[in-house]
Design an enzyme around this catalytic site. Structure first.
Site, PDB file in Angstrom:
ATOM      1  N   ASP A 143       3.093   5.827  -3.235  1.00  0.00           N
ATOM      2  CA  ASP A 143       3.877   6.985  -2.791  1.00  0.00           C
ATOM      3  C   ASP A 143       4.814   7.475  -3.900  1.00  0.00           C
ATOM      4  OD1 ASP A 143       2.532   6.727  -0.437  1.00  0.00           O
ATOM      5  OD2 ASP A 143       4.203   5.926   0.727  1.00  0.00           O
ATOM      6  N   SER A 150       0.821  -1.204   0.000  1.00  0.00           N
ATOM      7  CA  SER A 150       0.000   0.000   0.000  1.00  0.00           C
ATOM      8  C   SER A 150       0.855   1.255   0.000  1.00  0.00           C
ATOM      9  CB  SER A 150      -0.885   0.007   1.237  1.00  0.00           C
ATOM     10  OG  SER A 150      -0.075   0.195   2.375  1.00  0.00           O
ATOM     11  N   CYS A 151       2.195   1.106   0.012  1.00  0.00           N
ATOM     12  CA  CYS A 151       3.023   2.312   0.132  1.00  0.00           C
ATOM     13  C   CYS A 151       3.864   2.635  -1.093  1.00  0.00           C
ATOM     14  CB  CYS A 151       3.913   2.195   1.361  1.00  0.00           C
ATOM     15  SG  CYS A 151       2.971   2.250   2.886  1.00  0.00           S
ATOM     16  N   PHE A 152       4.857   1.772  -1.406  1.00  0.00           N
ATOM     17  CA  PHE A 152       5.816   2.150  -2.454  1.00  0.00           C
ATOM     18  C   PHE A 152       5.140   2.559  -3.769  1.00  0.00           C
ATOM     19  CE2 PHE A 152       9.655  -0.428  -0.664  1.00  0.00           C
ATOM     20  CZ  PHE A 152       9.646   0.378   0.450  1.00  0.00           C
TER      21      PHE A 152
END
Ligand SMILES: NC(=O)c1ccc[n+]([C@@H]2O[C@H](COP(=O)([O-])OP(=O)(O)OC[C@H]3O[C@@H](n4cnc5c(N)ncnc54)[C@H](O)[C@@H]3O)[C@@H](O)[C@H]2O)c1
Length: 429
Positions: free
Chosen positions: A269, A264-266
């Site tokens: 983002d 859910s991040c890299f």
């Protein structure tokens, strides 16, 4: 201290339980009633190692409770952490809907609350968001100014699969603040943590999170690029990266080549930072390349498979590992999603297995076959792809693959033990 956590997902729940373990009184708030019910009955709505035991412990000690009543939670606490999601919009830019509604709701709750209250943004938000979205909404809906409401930005660096361990033992604590008093209060919350504290302004703290994730994503894409070259040269990229990572300027972390980063991040983002840069009139070429290399890397698993099997139409492909990483049930942006989609597009039949993430995957792919174990998934398949490095897959032996119809085994993560299984190859080794 008395802390309210707004948004009780992977970060919010780990943060809430972590602060409660450290002796604070925590109220976790979520708009999802089912989540709140589960938390109050001691069942974590997500899978994270150790979370189960810690949650039960802090509930029993009366250190944590969950509610849907944000106003009550904010009124009865001194500091509120915003931990709501910040997903991507269709164009890759950040969707701040949840941040905005959380800030409005906290503002409304603070209208009638007496005393000083600090609002800390823990969600990952593009630089400038706390100043341009959170503060104006807090001000507008509470009618109060900086003397009564403090504001901080405190990015979270935990890894899923190690969420509590990371939260409780961070490498560093970054606190960006609107003024000294707000920052001092947030620092006090972390008073019994052992980690260096870096104090900054709000947008520097926001940028530190993006720069960290963008750099880690770059390391992975770099390792994948070198791996793709190594594969063509018959070199094991893992040996290469061992040699590279021993250089203390580089470090061995995040140099594991494979079938791309997910989570859910890299991905979100890196995309959000690319979009923000473009908004500012700057073309972030390195980041754009990191992002597109990663997308290509995921589906290159299917390319390798086609080289071995030819047309995939009607072929049965076993997929071991659906979560974006081991020890998590999170499938957001997992490589398995792109790979399964491609396999289905090519007319293959997919048999999947994951120790924790199958329920989540069934919501996306209800019509593929799900097996109860790895051996069952492997049985009768023409090929097997391994996409998550779960410990249980590391224990697979030659006899577990005996039931295969074909003999193509491709690893997207370095998992199988050459002393136990032979005849397999890696995506870039
Ligand atoms: N997941 C990670 O590993 C990780 C690590 C570091 C930072 N982050 C960042 O932390 C943030 C949260 O990520 P996550 O993975 O925990 O998200 P998540 O989707 O798991 O959880 C978000 C929660 O917020 C709740 N919510 C939404 N609006 C709300 C509102 N107005 N009031 C109360 N609750 C509300 C949702 O119901 C959901 O339970 C994101 O910005 C993410 O980028 C995530």
């Amino acid at each position: 201290m008395r802390i309210s956590i707004i948004g009780t997902g992977y970060v919010g729940l780990s943060t809430g339980v972590g602060f409660a373990v450290k002796g604070n009184e925590v109220v976790c708030v979520d708009i999802d009633e089912k989540k709140v019910e589960k938390i109050n009955s001691g069942i974590p709505p997500i899978y994270e190692p150790k979370l189960d035991d810690y949650l039960k412990k802090v509930l029993k000690e009366g250190k944590l409770k969950a509610t849907t009543d944000l106003k009550d939670a904010v009124e009865k606490t001194d500091v509120s952490f915003i931990c709501v999601g910040t997903p991507s919009r269709e164009d890759g830019s950040i969707d701040l809907t949840y941040i905005e509604s959380a800030a409005k709701a906290i503002g409304e709750a603070l209208k009638t609350k007496g005393g000083y209250h600090v609002v800390v943004v823990k969600s990952t938000v593009v630089p400038g968001t706390t100043e341009s979205v959170v503060i104006p909404n807090l001000k507008k809906f509470s009618g109060k100014g900086p003397n009564e409401i403090g504001v901080c930005m405190n990015p979270e660096f935990l890894r899923e699969g190690k969420a509590l361990e990371d939260f409780l033992n961070p490498d560093r604590i970054v606190i960006g603040s609107i003024d000294k008093k707000s920052g001092d209060t947030a620092e006090k919350v972390y008073g019994n943590f052992r980690a260096p504290v870096l104090r900054t302004d709000l947008k520097t703290a926001e940028m530190i999170k993006y720069a960290s994730n963008a750099f880690l994503a770059t390391k992975i894409s770099f390792a994948n690029e070198i791996g793709n070259i190594c594969k063509r040269l018959g070199i094991d990229v893992y040996e290469v990266m061992k040699g590279v990572g021993l250089d203390h300027r580089i470090s061995p972390s995040f140099l594991n080549a494979g079938c791309g980063y997910g989570g859910s991040c890299f991905p979100k983002d890196v995309e959000a930072l690319i979009n923000k840069a473009k908004d500012l009139g700057y073309e972030p070429k390195l980041l754009q390349e990191v992002h597109s290399l990663n997308k290509r890397q995921k589906v290159s698993m299917v390319g390798h498979l086609e080289e071995k099997l030819g047309d995939l139409k009607g072929k049965t492909v076993c997929v071991l590992g659906l979560a974006f990483k081991p020890d998590s049930d999170d499938i957001r942006e997992a490589s398995s999603i792109s790979i399964i989609s491609k396999l289905l597009e090519r007319g293959a039949k997919v048999k999947a297995y994951d120790p924790k993430a199958m329920e989540n995957m069934k919501k996306l792919f209800p019509d593929i076959e799900y097996a109860k174990g790895a051996k069952e998934a492997i049985g009768g398949s023409d090929a097997c792809l391994i996409l998550t490095d779960w410990e249980e897959f590391k224990r697979l032996e030659a006899k577990d693959f005996e039931g295969m119809k074909g003999n193509v085994i491709i690893e997207g993560r370095k998992v199988l033990d050459r002393n136990k299984v032979s005849g397999f190859e890696g995506i870039c080794w």
